[in-house]
Design a protein around this motif. Structure first.
Motif: not given
Length: 69
Positions: A23-46
């Motif tokens: 946001q400071r140094y590149v003109p109007s880039p799309p922000p990167m989103l923090f998205v959890l892959p719930w299927d992988v998280v479920a396997v890691i926990v299960a």
């Protein structure tokens, strides 16, 4: 579980830092989103929970008593 939480926390911090930098140094880039892959998280926990449950169910609660002569 602790390693998974630490990894997710580190990823969130890195994504936020990258978005702030862009946001400071590149003109109007799309922000990167923090998205959890719930299927992988479920396997890691299960998988560890199933391993603990299996070890608890298949392990004897008492050791056999050995006779001394």
């Amino acid at each position: 579980l602790l390693g998974s939480a630490a990894g997710l926390g580190a990823a969130a911090v890195l994504i936020e830092a990258l978005n702030t930098f862009q946001q400071r140094y590149v003109p109007s880039p799309p922000p990167m989103l923090f998205v959890l892959p719930w299927d992988v998280v479920a396997v890691i926990v299960a998988v560890p929970l199933l391993a603990m449950a299996g070890a608890g169910l298949l392990t004897r609660s008492r050791l056999p008593i050995e006779r001394r002569l």
